[in-house]
Design an enzyme around this catalytic site. Structure first.
Site, PDB file in Angstrom:
ATOM      1  N   SER A   1      68.874 -34.224   9.795  1.00 18.67           N
ATOM      2  CA  SER A   1      67.941 -35.353   9.661  1.00 18.67           C
ATOM      3  C   SER A   1      66.574 -35.024  10.231  1.00 18.67           C
ATOM      4  O   SER A   1      66.443 -34.216  11.153  1.00 18.67           O
ATOM      5  CB  SER A   1      68.485 -36.577  10.406  1.00 18.67           C
ATOM      6  OG  SER A   1      69.685 -36.996   9.842  1.00 18.67           O
TER       7      SER A   1
ATOM      8  N   GLN B   1      73.607 -30.196  15.077  1.00 15.01           N
ATOM      9  CA  GLN B   1      73.274 -30.308  13.664  1.00 15.01           C
ATOM     10  C   GLN B   1      71.797 -30.645  13.461  1.00 15.01           C
ATOM     11  O   GLN B   1      71.336 -31.685  13.929  1.00 15.01           O
ATOM     12  CB  GLN B   1      74.131 -31.390  13.012  1.00 15.01           C
ATOM     13  CG  GLN B   1      73.936 -31.489  11.503  1.00 15.01           C
ATOM     14  CD  GLN B   1      74.767 -32.595  10.888  1.00 15.01           C
ATOM     15  OE1 GLN B   1      74.482 -33.765  11.077  1.00 15.01           O
ATOM     16  NE2 GLN B   1      75.795 -32.222  10.151  1.00 15.01           N
ATOM     17  N   GLY B   2      71.082 -29.767  12.770  1.00 14.55           N
ATOM     18  CA  GLY B   2      69.668 -30.018  12.475  1.00 14.55           C
ATOM     19  C   GLY B   2      69.484 -30.376  11.018  1.00 14.55           C
ATOM     20  O   GLY B   2      68.999 -29.567  10.232  1.00 14.55           O
TER      21      GLY B   2
ATOM     22  N   SER C   1      72.661 -34.508  17.944  1.00 18.02           N
ATOM     23  CA  SER C   1      73.582 -34.723  19.058  1.00 18.02           C
ATOM     24  C   SER C   1      73.819 -33.418  19.812  1.00 18.02           C
ATOM     25  O   SER C   1      73.972 -32.367  19.191  1.00 18.02           O
ATOM     26  CB  SER C   1      74.925 -35.255  18.542  1.00 18.02           C
ATOM     27  OG  SER C   1      74.720 -36.448  17.845  1.00 18.02           O
TER      28      SER C   1
ATOM     29  N   GLU D   1      86.677 -33.394   4.122  1.00 19.32           N
ATOM     30  CA  GLU D   1      87.092 -34.703   4.603  1.00 19.32           C
ATOM     31  C   GLU D   1      88.450 -35.058   4.006  1.00 19.32           C
ATOM     32  O   GLU D   1      88.643 -34.970   2.794  1.00 19.32           O
ATOM     33  CB  GLU D   1      86.022 -35.741   4.227  1.00 19.32           C
ATOM     34  CG  GLU D   1      86.424 -37.182   4.362  1.00 19.32           C
ATOM     35  CD  GLU D   1      86.900 -37.545   5.754  1.00 19.32           C
ATOM     36  OE1 GLU D   1      86.606 -36.819   6.720  1.00 19.32           O
ATOM     37  OE2 GLU D   1      87.624 -38.557   5.873  1.00 19.32           O
TER      38      GLU D   1
END
Lengths: 402, 327
Positions: free
Chosen positions: A131, A128-129, A163, A246
């Site tokens: 932040s 995931q890019g 991550s 979610e």
């Protein structure tokens, strides 16, 4: 309200247990924490097993190749796999829980065919890019730019807390395509192939001593326009769609694990050192009571999980429970870590296991608890969300330099 | 599994809430300070809504409901801060005559907890006592202490110091007495959840309306974070207490072991009383100087929360019990 599982749910649980009992003993040994190639292979192999057994993408819609299970079945799945000590989702995290569902909901047919099966079958790893060094809690202020050049975007900038970047095949990337528009309206969601020239991955060492995430530097990285998910400048909405997936299940494995950790901690507290005349920590009533209070909190959090999952099952949209749960759970994990370090004393001075004391997982739990209050929305951000969106308190006035 | 409130449960809670808003507004509740905590006509009306008899079989004049529903009703009573020996009278209904109908007011006291203070002494028609043998006895009428201490901590919970001779006819023994204590624990917890929830609402309302530095104090993170923490405590405690109600019923039906119900009520009351006390303190702090005055209601909630926390398991005792379940 009830806490009874239906016949179908019980049958689902029985089948899953039987399958786990058969498959878990056949798994290879778990690779070392910093053996990233080994971890990638191990986690993908586990995902392939889940796929063969029909458990891949348990919560994904059927038309995206998932099982389309109910929130309650998903809850049972997470509870049972964790209780049986099955592998965690690991490097498949972003693909299965974030990028995949986003493409399923917002991608075009070609993107869905190209990317979704590979995630479900355990063939491709995503990272995931989102932040950036300057865009943490204030994610929408992200500054990585993408400038259109024909049928490509040219991307420049830096991402952080990425991550699994060092073993990822793809990255879900948020970039700024309109530098003038209000910050939420100039963002675009791209699929980045991690083998594209111009990407530099630099692992970051955490206070736990391992490299769980990385910095990713992007220098003139060319991304085909065809890799854009959703419209240009509509990326914020695309990214936020994921939150609507979610179902109150985000921390179920974690919570099951926490209950085990408290039980192990109680066992450690029971051990004194008779040879040296050292009484057990359990002999201390304050320690016992702190541990008991923690157990009550975890029981309460389990009940809250049941409530949130039931709400998702009934309404199909997430309730307000997510932030409340995350805040309370982070605090419980931190209290747990603090207590663990108090009980361990000198045994807490090593990340590695000392004479089978059971210290290693507790020390790791201490460090993990600290990260809980920061990752995925700090506890302070969660409090703002609860206060403003749940309680209806006014926003803090905008800061001005004068 | 469906741990959301059913439509019937929502309707029951809403009916209780609107009854309390109509018949027990804070003005009335405050009047009861000078009436020993109980006014007979109101008590009778409470009984009319089924607060006491709801868990009795329909053949016994009840509604055939169970603890799952009772915790919802008591949560609402807690929100409204209805005074009087509600839990004791609920548990005595069906066993002592006239209680379900609201004709007799029954209190309860733990003889194992000293000093032995009997609540609402002037209002009681009967008193149940939990003794050291683990029995619940009906104290002889002549032995019920009647002299209120002049300055009760909670003005809505007047107390009298018990003397000797608190024995009497056994009403619940053995498993029945244990079940009595479990239900008492769950209902006290439910009442506490109501206090926890209501004090958050009161704090939020005040933080929106009170201006300092030209802005509502609720816009300051220092204030909103206090309230967010309070709201969070409420949600965890409420889920735990609702689970206690459901688990008690499942244990009663033989679906779950009693030990699980024991654990659920222990966790529920512990979390709920902690939340009630902490949230009332937060509410008071948000009210600033006004919160420290008698005329603002916050202190009544805080004091009741502490009354609840002092009986049928203090935080220390309940935490010890939880520790025992873990190891």
């Amino acid at each position: 309200m009830n806490l009874r599982y239906s016949e179908d749910e019980e049958a689902f649980r029985r089948d899953l247990r039987a399958w786990l009992a058969g498959v878990l003993p056949t798994l290879p040994p778990v690779p070392a924490k910093d053996d990233w190639e080994g971890r990638r292979a191990f986690d993908l192999a586990w995902q392939a097993r889940l796929y063969e057994a029909g458990y891949a993408g348990i919560d994904w819609p059927v038309d995206a190749g998932g099982r389309g299970a109910s929130p309650t079945e998903q809850m049972i799945f997470l509870e049972e796999t964790e209780s049986a000590h099955a592998p965690y989702v690991g490097v498949n995290f972003v693909g299965l829980l974030h990028a995949g569902p986003t493409i399923a909901a917002m991608g075009d047919p070609g993107q869905r065919t190209r990317y979704l099966p590979a995630i479900l079958r355990g063939e491709e790893v995503w990272c995931q890019g989102f932040s950036e060094p300057g865009a943490g809690s204030d994610l929408a202020s992200l500054a990585t730019t993408a400038v259109r050049d024909g049928d490509e975007y040219v991307v420049n900038g830096q991402k952080i807390w990425t991550s699994h970047a060092q073993v990822a095949d793809r990255c879900e990337l948020l970039v700024r395509t309109d530098p003038v528009a209000p910050k939420h309206r100039g963002i675009t969601w791209l699929i980045l192939d991690m083998k594209t020239p111009g990407i530099t991955v630099r692992p970051l060492k955490t206070i736990g001593g391992s490299s769980e995430f990385s910095e990713v530097f992007l220098d003139d990285v060319r991304v085909p326009v065809a890799n854009r998910v959703g419209d240009e400048n509509d990326g914020w909405r695309v990214a936020m769609v994921t939150f609507s997936f979610e179902r109150g299940t985000a921390f179920i494995s974690d919570l099951v694990r926490s209950r085990e950790l408290v039980a192990s901690l109680a066992a450690i507290a029971h051990r004194g050192d008779i040879r040296r005349g050292i009484p057990s920590a359990w002999a201390d009533s304050a320690t016992r009571q702190e541990l008991g209070r923690l157990a009550a909190e975890l029981d309460g959090l389990w009940a809250l999980t049941c409530r949130n999952v039931s709400q998702a099952a009934r309404q199909g949209v997430p309730g307000i429970g997510g932030s409340v749960f995350k805040l309370a759970y982070s605090q419980a994990r931190q209290a747990m870590g603090d207590l663990a370090m108090k009980i361990l004393g000198r045994a807490g001075m090593s990340f590695g296991e000392i004479e089978s004391l059971g210290n290693a997982e507790q020390v790791e739990g201490y460090v993990y608890g600290i990260s809980m209050g920061i990752a995925a929305g700090t506890s302070q951000i969660q409090r703002n969300i609860i206060a403003e969106r749940v309680l209806g308190l006014p926003k803090e006035p905008a800061w001005t330099s004068n | 599994m469906d741990f959301e409130l059913s439509a019937d449960e929502v309707a029951l809670a809403e009916a209780t809430r609107s009854f309390c808003e109509g018949r027990f507004p804070m003005k009335t509740v405050r009047e009861l300070i000078d009436e020993g905590g109980v006014r007979r006509e109101l008590w009778k009306e409470l009984a009319g809504t089924g607060v006491f008899g709801m868990c009795l079989a329909e053949s016994e004049g009840g509604a055939g409901l169970a603890m799952t529903e009772a915790v919802l009703v008591f949560e609402e009573l807690g929100r409204a801060l209805v005074p009087g020996p509600l839990v004791a009278s609920h548990l005595a209904a069906g066993r002592l005559s006239g209680v379900a109908e609201g004709d007799r007011v029954v209190g309860m006291v733990e003889l194992t907890r000293t000093p032995v203070l009997v609540e609402h002494p002037t209002a009681l028609d009967a008193l149940l006592a939990f003794n050291a043998r683990g029995e619940v006895v009906e104290v002889a009428a002549a032995a019920i202490p009647r002299e209120q201490l002049p300055q009760p901590f909670d003005p809505l919970t007047p107390v009298a110091l018990a003397g000797h001779g608190m024995g009497g006819r056994v009403v619940f023994r053995g498993r029945e007495a244990q079940a009595f204590v479990r239900r008492a624990t769950a209902l006290l917890g439910a009442f506490a959840v109501g206090i926890a929830a209501r004090t958050v609402e009161m704090g939020v309302a005040y933080a929106q309306q009170r201006y300092q530095f030209d802005r509502p104090i609720g816009s300051f993170q220092a204030v909103k974070h206090l309230l967010a923490d309070a709201a969070t405590r409420t949600e965890v405690a409420r889920a735990a207490v609702h689970a206690a109600g459901v688990t008690l019923d499942d244990a009663e039906a033989g679906i779950l072991p009693v030990a699980l119900a024991e654990r659920a009520v222990t966790a529920g009351k512990l979390l709920a009383c902690d939340a009630a006390v902490a949230n009332a303190r937060t509410c008071l702090q948000v009210h600033g100087g006004m919160g420290f005055t008698w005329e603002v209601d916050v202190h009544l909630y805080l004091k009741r929360a502490l009354v609840l926390a002092s009986q049928f398991g203090t935080a220390k005792e309940l935490s010890e019990r939880m520790a025992g379940y873990v190891h």
